[in-house]
Write a protein that holds these residues in place. Structure first.
Motif, PDB file in Angstrom:
ATOM      1  N   GLN A  23       0.830  -1.208   0.000  1.00 47.50           N
ATOM      2  CA  GLN A  23       0.000   0.000   0.000  1.00 47.50           C
ATOM      3  C   GLN A  23       0.862   1.256   0.000  1.00 47.50           C
ATOM      4  OE1 GLN A  23      -3.242   0.163  -0.581  1.00 47.50           O
ATOM      5  NE2 GLN A  23      -3.132  -2.056  -0.765  1.00 47.50           N
ATOM      6  N   ILE A  24       1.929   1.240   0.773  1.00 49.49           N
ATOM      7  CA  ILE A  24       2.834   2.389   0.810  1.00 49.49           C
ATOM      8  C   ILE A  24       3.543   2.553  -0.527  1.00 49.49           C
ATOM      9  CG2 ILE A  24       4.977   3.253   1.852  1.00 49.49           C
ATOM     10  CD1 ILE A  24       3.877   2.149   4.540  1.00 49.49           C
ATOM     11  N   ALA A  25       3.929   1.466  -1.163  1.00 45.46           N
ATOM     12  CA  ALA A  25       4.566   1.556  -2.478  1.00 45.46           C
ATOM     13  C   ALA A  25       3.605   2.146  -3.508  1.00 45.46           C
ATOM     14  CB  ALA A  25       5.052   0.182  -2.925  1.00 45.46           C
ATOM     15  N   ARG A  26       2.332   1.810  -3.400  1.00 43.40           N
ATOM     16  CA  ARG A  26       1.328   2.361  -4.314  1.00 43.40           C
ATOM     17  C   ARG A  26       1.140   3.853  -4.116  1.00 43.40           C
ATOM     18  NH1 ARG A  26      -2.889  -2.541  -3.761  1.00 43.40           N
ATOM     19  NH2 ARG A  26      -2.051  -3.806  -5.461  1.00 43.40           N
ATOM     20  N   ASP A  27       1.176   4.293  -2.864  1.00 45.28           N
ATOM     21  CA  ASP A  27       0.972   5.708  -2.563  1.00 45.28           C
ATOM     22  C   ASP A  27       1.730   6.064  -1.287  1.00 45.28           C
ATOM     23  OD1 ASP A  27       0.188   8.286  -2.022  1.00 45.28           O
ATOM     24  OD2 ASP A  27      -1.960   7.875  -2.175  1.00 45.28           O
ATOM     25  N   PRO A  28       2.927   6.650  -1.421  1.00 45.15           N
ATOM     26  CA  PRO A  28       3.756   6.957  -0.258  1.00 45.15           C
ATOM     27  C   PRO A  28       3.199   8.052   0.649  1.00 45.15           C
ATOM     28  CG  PRO A  28       4.980   7.270  -2.312  1.00 45.15           C
ATOM     29  CD  PRO A  28       3.600   6.924  -2.678  1.00 45.15           C
ATOM     30  N   THR A  29       2.100   8.680   0.255  1.00 47.99           N
ATOM     31  CA  THR A  29       1.515   9.738   1.078  1.00 47.99           C
ATOM     32  C   THR A  29       0.276   9.275   1.844  1.00 47.99           C
ATOM     33  OG1 THR A  29       0.156  10.565  -0.751  1.00 47.99           O
ATOM     34  CG2 THR A  29       2.368  11.516  -0.500  1.00 47.99           C
ATOM     35  N   LEU A  30      -0.053   7.997   1.764  1.00 41.94           N
ATOM     36  CA  LEU A  30      -1.239   7.488   2.475  1.00 41.94           C
ATOM     37  C   LEU A  30      -1.125   7.714   3.977  1.00 41.94           C
ATOM     38  CD1 LEU A  30      -2.030   4.014   0.865  1.00 41.94           C
ATOM     39  CD2 LEU A  30      -3.463   6.055   0.845  1.00 41.94           C
ATOM     40  N   ARG A  31      -2.256   8.023   4.591  1.00 41.95           N
ATOM     41  CA  ARG A  31      -2.313   8.127   6.045  1.00 41.95           C
ATOM     42  C   ARG A  31      -2.433   6.725   6.641  1.00 41.95           C
ATOM     43  NH1 ARG A  31      -7.439  11.701   6.849  1.00 41.95           N
ATOM     44  NH2 ARG A  31      -8.143  10.050   5.482  1.00 41.95           N
ATOM     45  N   VAL A  32      -2.003   6.577   7.881  1.00 44.62           N
ATOM     46  CA  VAL A  32      -2.117   5.300   8.586  1.00 44.62           C
ATOM     47  C   VAL A  32      -3.567   4.833   8.561  1.00 44.62           C
ATOM     48  CG1 VAL A  32      -1.972   4.214  10.866  1.00 44.62           C
ATOM     49  CG2 VAL A  32      -0.074   5.594  10.018  1.00 44.62           C
ATOM     50  N   ARG A  33      -4.495   5.733   8.743  1.00 45.79           N
ATOM     51  CA  ARG A  33      -5.924   5.404   8.725  1.00 45.79           C
ATOM     52  C   ARG A  33      -6.320   4.761   7.393  1.00 45.79           C
ATOM     53  NH1 ARG A  33      -9.485  10.419   9.958  1.00 45.79           N
ATOM     54  NH2 ARG A  33      -8.316  10.051  11.840  1.00 45.79           N
ATOM     55  N   ASP A  34      -5.809   5.306   6.294  1.00 44.47           N
ATOM     56  CA  ASP A  34      -6.156   4.771   4.977  1.00 44.47           C
ATOM     57  C   ASP A  34      -5.489   3.423   4.709  1.00 44.47           C
ATOM     58  OD1 ASP A  34      -7.722   7.054   4.450  1.00 44.47           O
ATOM     59  OD2 ASP A  34      -5.940   8.150   3.787  1.00 44.47           O
ATOM     60  N   ILE A  35      -4.250   3.282   5.152  1.00 44.41           N
ATOM     61  CA  ILE A  35      -3.555   1.998   5.017  1.00 44.41           C
ATOM     62  C   ILE A  35      -4.319   0.935   5.799  1.00 44.41           C
ATOM     63  CG2 ILE A  35      -1.441   0.715   5.529  1.00 44.41           C
ATOM     64  CD1 ILE A  35       0.060   3.442   5.230  1.00 44.41           C
ATOM     65  N   ALA A  36      -4.717   1.276   7.008  1.00 44.20           N
ATOM     66  CA  ALA A  36      -5.459   0.336   7.862  1.00 44.20           C
ATOM     67  C   ALA A  36      -6.749  -0.103   7.179  1.00 44.20           C
ATOM     68  CB  ALA A  36      -5.758   0.972   9.216  1.00 44.20           C
TER      69      ALA A  36
END
Length: 116
Positions: A23-36
């Motif tokens: 998920q981080i590789a897809r979008d390095p600006t994601l918030r922890v909430r969104d990754i979760a």
């Protein structure tokens, strides 16, 4: 007792650490909430996983104001002896090739996984 009546513990191919990293590789600006939400994990679990990934050199972050920007470190070797020689870039290349719906996946941000 038949095999069909024995309950089985569910299992998956990817670990939660791999899911978060993808998920981080897809979008390095994601918030922890969104990754979760995307990984179907708690925010606390994602925070622990990100800390693990940073501690072991798979990920770094920079803080700008109230937001984090993550950077995957692609040349880091995978940990398991059976994966000897494979890198994070190899894992992400396989994981980011296709989405579950069969459409071509969006390539990771250039700063996350440099071109080979």
């Amino acid at each position: 007792m038949s095999d069909a009546s024995v309950s089985r513990v569910p299992w998956t191919f990817l670990t939660n650490h791999a899911r978060v990293l993808v998920q981080i590789a897809r979008d390095p600006t994601l918030r922890v909430r969104d990754i979760a939400a995307r990984c179907e994990l708690t925010e606390r679990a994602v925070q622990r996983i990100i800390a693990d990934l940073e501690t072991d050199g798979y990920l770094s972050h920079t803080r700008t104001g109230r937001t984090n920007r993550y950077q995957v470190i692609p040349d880091t070797q995978l940990r398991h002896p059976a994966d000897a020689g494979a890198t994070v870039a190899d894992l992400l290349a396989a994981a980011l090739t296709r989405h579950h719906d069969g459409e071509q996946a969006r390539r990771p941000a250039a700063e996350s996984v440099p071109a080979e």
